[in-house]
Design a protein around this motif. Sequence first.
Motif, PDB file in Angstrom:
ATOM      1  N   ALA A 137      49.829 -10.201  -2.948  1.00  0.00           N
ATOM      2  CA  ALA A 137      49.613 -11.354  -2.067  1.00  0.00           C
ATOM      3  C   ALA A 137      49.239 -10.905  -0.661  1.00  0.00           C
ATOM      4  CB  ALA A 137      50.861 -12.237  -2.035  1.00  0.00           C
ATOM      5  N   ARG A 138      49.910  -9.880  -0.170  1.00  0.00           N
ATOM      6  CA  ARG A 138      49.608  -9.399   1.180  1.00  0.00           C
ATOM      7  C   ARG A 138      48.202  -8.821   1.260  1.00  0.00           C
ATOM      8  NH1 ARG A 138      55.235  -7.831   1.153  1.00  0.00           N
ATOM      9  NH2 ARG A 138      54.699  -5.759   0.379  1.00  0.00           N
ATOM     10  N   GLU A 139      47.763  -8.131   0.215  1.00  0.00           N
ATOM     11  CA  GLU A 139      46.413  -7.569   0.211  1.00  0.00           C
ATOM     12  C   GLU A 139      45.355  -8.664   0.140  1.00  0.00           C
ATOM     13  OE1 GLU A 139      45.278  -4.499   0.581  1.00  0.00           O
ATOM     14  OE2 GLU A 139      47.307  -3.730   0.920  1.00  0.00           O
ATOM     15  N   ALA A 140      45.660  -9.747  -0.562  1.00  0.00           N
ATOM     16  CA  ALA A 140      44.683 -10.824  -0.724  1.00  0.00           C
ATOM     17  C   ALA A 140      44.596 -11.725   0.496  1.00  0.00           C
ATOM     18  CB  ALA A 140      45.044 -11.668  -1.952  1.00  0.00           C
ATOM     19  N   ALA A 141      45.637 -11.720   1.325  1.00  0.00           N
ATOM     20  CA  ALA A 141      45.700 -12.647   2.459  1.00  0.00           C
ATOM     21  C   ALA A 141      44.943 -12.109   3.665  1.00  0.00           C
ATOM     22  CB  ALA A 141      47.160 -12.909   2.839  1.00  0.00           C
ATOM     23  N   THR A 142      44.603 -13.034   4.559  1.00  0.00           N
ATOM     24  CA  THR A 142      43.997 -12.671   5.839  1.00  0.00           C
ATOM     25  C   THR A 142      45.065 -12.441   6.896  1.00  0.00           C
ATOM     26  OG1 THR A 142      42.153 -14.129   5.251  1.00  0.00           O
ATOM     27  CG2 THR A 142      42.252 -13.358   7.534  1.00  0.00           C
ATOM     28  N   MET A 143      46.143 -13.193   6.807  1.00  0.00           N
ATOM     29  CA  MET A 143      47.229 -13.092   7.780  1.00  0.00           C
ATOM     30  C   MET A 143      48.548 -12.912   7.031  1.00  0.00           C
ATOM     31  SD  MET A 143      48.211 -15.695  10.906  1.00  0.00           S
ATOM     32  CE  MET A 143      48.724 -17.093   9.911  1.00  0.00           C
ATOM     33  N   VAL A 144      49.401 -12.041   7.537  1.00  0.00           N
ATOM     34  CA  VAL A 144      50.705 -11.789   6.933  1.00  0.00           C
ATOM     35  C   VAL A 144      51.791 -12.175   7.935  1.00  0.00           C
ATOM     36  CG1 VAL A 144      52.257 -10.061   5.962  1.00  0.00           C
ATOM     37  CG2 VAL A 144      49.798  -9.916   5.505  1.00  0.00           C
ATOM     38  N   LEU A 145      52.723 -13.008   7.498  1.00  0.00           N
ATOM     39  CA  LEU A 145      53.828 -13.426   8.361  1.00  0.00           C
ATOM     40  C   LEU A 145      54.970 -12.422   8.211  1.00  0.00           C
ATOM     41  CD1 LEU A 145      53.948 -17.274   7.681  1.00  0.00           C
ATOM     42  CD2 LEU A 145      52.738 -16.060   9.489  1.00  0.00           C
ATOM     43  N   THR A 146      55.218 -11.655   9.234  1.00  0.00           N
ATOM     44  CA  THR A 146      56.280 -10.654   9.141  1.00  0.00           C
ATOM     45  C   THR A 146      57.663 -11.280   9.126  1.00  0.00           C
ATOM     46  OG1 THR A 146      56.262 -10.389  11.551  1.00  0.00           O
ATOM     47  CG2 THR A 146      54.869  -8.905  10.271  1.00  0.00           C
ATOM     48  N   ASP A 147      57.767 -12.544   9.576  1.00  0.00           N
ATOM     49  CA  ASP A 147      59.075 -13.212   9.608  1.00  0.00           C
ATOM     50  C   ASP A 147      59.190 -14.332   8.581  1.00  0.00           C
ATOM     51  OD1 ASP A 147      57.332 -14.990  10.718  1.00  0.00           O
ATOM     52  OD2 ASP A 147      58.406 -15.247  12.613  1.00  0.00           O
ATOM     53  N   ASP A 148      58.156 -14.522   7.736  1.00  0.00           N
ATOM     54  CA  ASP A 148      58.166 -15.565   6.698  1.00  0.00           C
ATOM     55  C   ASP A 148      58.477 -16.946   7.271  1.00  0.00           C
ATOM     56  OD1 ASP A 148      57.716 -13.440   5.060  1.00  0.00           O
ATOM     57  OD2 ASP A 148      59.409 -13.775   3.729  1.00  0.00           O
ATOM     58  N   ASN A 149      57.997 -17.222   8.464  1.00  0.00           N
ATOM     59  CA  ASN A 149      58.356 -18.451   9.173  1.00  0.00           C
ATOM     60  C   ASN A 149      57.123 -19.332   9.326  1.00  0.00           C
ATOM     61  OD1 ASN A 149      59.407 -20.440  10.788  1.00  0.00           O
ATOM     62  ND2 ASN A 149      60.275 -19.060  12.312  1.00  0.00           N
ATOM     63  N   PHE A 150      57.229 -20.585   8.844  1.00  0.00           N
ATOM     64  CA  PHE A 150      56.106 -21.520   8.954  1.00  0.00           C
ATOM     65  C   PHE A 150      55.706 -21.745  10.403  1.00  0.00           C
ATOM     66  CE2 PHE A 150      54.715 -25.903   9.686  1.00  0.00           C
ATOM     67  CZ  PHE A 150      53.567 -25.936   8.903  1.00  0.00           C
ATOM     68  N   ALA A 151      56.681 -21.768  11.300  1.00  0.00           N
ATOM     69  CA  ALA A 151      56.370 -22.015  12.710  1.00  0.00           C
ATOM     70  C   ALA A 151      55.447 -20.945  13.282  1.00  0.00           C
ATOM     71  CB  ALA A 151      57.660 -22.085  13.534  1.00  0.00           C
ATOM     72  N   THR A 152      55.492 -19.746  12.711  1.00  0.00           N
ATOM     73  CA  THR A 152      54.630 -18.677  13.193  1.00  0.00           C
ATOM     74  C   THR A 152      53.162 -18.993  12.911  1.00  0.00           C
ATOM     75  OG1 THR A 152      56.406 -17.100  12.766  1.00  0.00           O
ATOM     76  CG2 THR A 152      54.227 -16.189  13.107  1.00  0.00           C
ATOM     77  N   ILE A 153      52.890 -19.714  11.823  1.00  0.00           N
ATOM     78  CA  ILE A 153      51.508 -20.108  11.537  1.00  0.00           C
ATOM     79  C   ILE A 153      50.984 -21.002  12.655  1.00  0.00           C
ATOM     80  CG2 ILE A 153      50.007 -21.299   9.898  1.00  0.00           C
ATOM     81  CD1 ILE A 153      51.965 -20.634   7.700  1.00  0.00           C
ATOM     82  N   VAL A 154      51.809 -21.940  13.098  1.00  0.00           N
ATOM     83  CA  VAL A 154      51.400 -22.848  14.171  1.00  0.00           C
ATOM     84  C   VAL A 154      51.195 -22.071  15.468  1.00  0.00           C
ATOM     85  CG1 VAL A 154      51.989 -24.956  15.409  1.00  0.00           C
ATOM     86  CG2 VAL A 154      52.692 -24.677  13.030  1.00  0.00           C
ATOM     87  N   ASP A 155      52.075 -21.099  15.729  1.00  0.00           N
ATOM     88  CA  ASP A 155      51.893 -20.261  16.915  1.00  0.00           C
ATOM     89  C   ASP A 155      50.568 -19.499  16.839  1.00  0.00           C
ATOM     90  OD1 ASP A 155      54.328 -21.102  17.873  1.00  0.00           O
ATOM     91  OD2 ASP A 155      55.439 -19.370  17.102  1.00  0.00           O
ATOM     92  N   ALA A 156      50.207 -19.055  15.638  1.00  0.00           N
ATOM     93  CA  ALA A 156      48.942 -18.335  15.465  1.00  0.00           C
ATOM     94  C   ALA A 156      47.753 -19.258  15.703  1.00  0.00           C
ATOM     95  CB  ALA A 156      48.873 -17.732  14.061  1.00  0.00           C
ATOM     96  N   VAL A 157      47.860 -20.506  15.254  1.00  0.00           N
ATOM     97  CA  VAL A 157      46.795 -21.481  15.510  1.00  0.00           C
ATOM     98  C   VAL A 157      46.633 -21.691  17.013  1.00  0.00           C
ATOM     99  CG1 VAL A 157      46.112 -23.898  15.239  1.00  0.00           C
ATOM    100  CG2 VAL A 157      47.060 -22.638  13.295  1.00  0.00           C
TER     101      VAL A 157
END
Length: 488
Positions: free
Chosen positions: A239-259
């Motif tokens: 999954a990590r190899e297939a993804a563009t972004m990896v969440l090191t903390d597995d936290n949904f809020a981090t996706i929003v911070d990245a946006v």
Amino acid sequence: ATTHVHHTIFPFDPELRRMSTVDRVGDEFRIQAKGAPEEILSLCSRIVGVDASEHDLTSSERSEVASAVHDWAREGLRLIAVAERLSIIGEEEQLSRLDIERDMTLLGIVAMIDPPRPEVAAAVEKCHTAGIRIIVVTGDHGLTARGIAESVGIGRGGLQVVTGSELEEMSEKDLDELLYTDNEIIFARSSPEEKLRITDALRAGGYVVAMTGDGVNDAPALRRSDIGVAMGRSGTDVAREAATMVLTDDNFATIVDAVEAGRRVYDNVRKFIVYIFAHATPEVVPFLVYALSGGQIPLPLTVMQILAIDLGTETLPALALGREREEPGLMDRAPRKASQNVVDKMMLVRSWGVLGGASAAAVMVLFMAALLSGGWTFGADVSSGALEHTWKLATTMSFLGIVSCQIGTAVASRTEHASLWKIRLFSNRLLLWGIAFEIVFAAVVVTLPSAQRVFGTVSPTWYQVLWLLPLPVLVWGCDEFWRWTRRR
């Protein structure tokens, strides 16, 4: 598939939504299974009573268990049913998984609470204000997923729950009609294959898709989406190899911070371009005036002075704009269209027309004022004599005028939508140092004798320096008025 049942593990199957083990205990084999309650319950024909004795599972007891599952799931609890069966089987007998997982005894239902992190609700709200729609694709029970989703605010415009079996029966047209709305949806008891189908349908409809996942089977959907987001802690290597972004903390809020960080970077690139483009107008207009007058009006800028602007005074403030903080309302805008270019029409109007136009007008006024105050008349030769000094002084004022306008442009470029007052004038310290550098650099160019010989400048008088002071405010004021009208 068939297997010897000495010691066997049937791993979790996303489609069957259960796993089981077979172990030999003396002359018996103990088959134990766990998984989604509705799947395990369908395999059971017996149940353990309150007194720990087994008896046949009646229809009323089956309904009672289903009702308990329904009530607990509605509270947002994650549920796992546990069952077993004892059997005497010949060691060499070949049995399939379906033959083994049958006629089991229901031992109980395990109800667990897996509460969302406290920061998720705020992140969901930020997604909604930013125009981002959330679609939940989960293997959980539909009511469990609904309870958790509603607790964090998912459900803008209505929340519809679609089960995996309902999704399988949907045609592509029906799925498109379901997805191509503003409603947020939960796909419950879904498989990774259905995740890929949902991704393809959304992309075919022109949506920009960010898909999250952690398992091996999630890799196709992660790869097919516009941006795949894998879990860094709980996710698999695939999954990590297939993804563009990896969440090191597995936290949904981090996706929003990245946006938010991505929007800030995009905005800062545009601010950088606006600042650079704005100075094309005051550099080009003087040459046009010289050319259109047939040389009757002398050249307002020399080539070396333009190089001093482009390679000297302009550089550090432009770089400092790349470190600008996000402006207010950054996450309150709708997402830009994928087809939108970084440089667009309104950006060119602002940089070349508003900022550049105000700067060009101010520079030409300075140039003509310096010429006329030195005794120049239209068409007079400035290549020698007393008028040569007057012309050099006028070009010096053009050079200093552009530098002065650069300060106003740099301040104005710090915000694309909001007023400067909302981001505070002195909040970008790097820009202040960049402005200080260009002032010192310009002073060296017009006062140091060796620099004067290279750039063709002379030292202005103190009152001519005063002419420069209003220019930053003039340029910034024109842009502030432009942004005000755009906001209205």
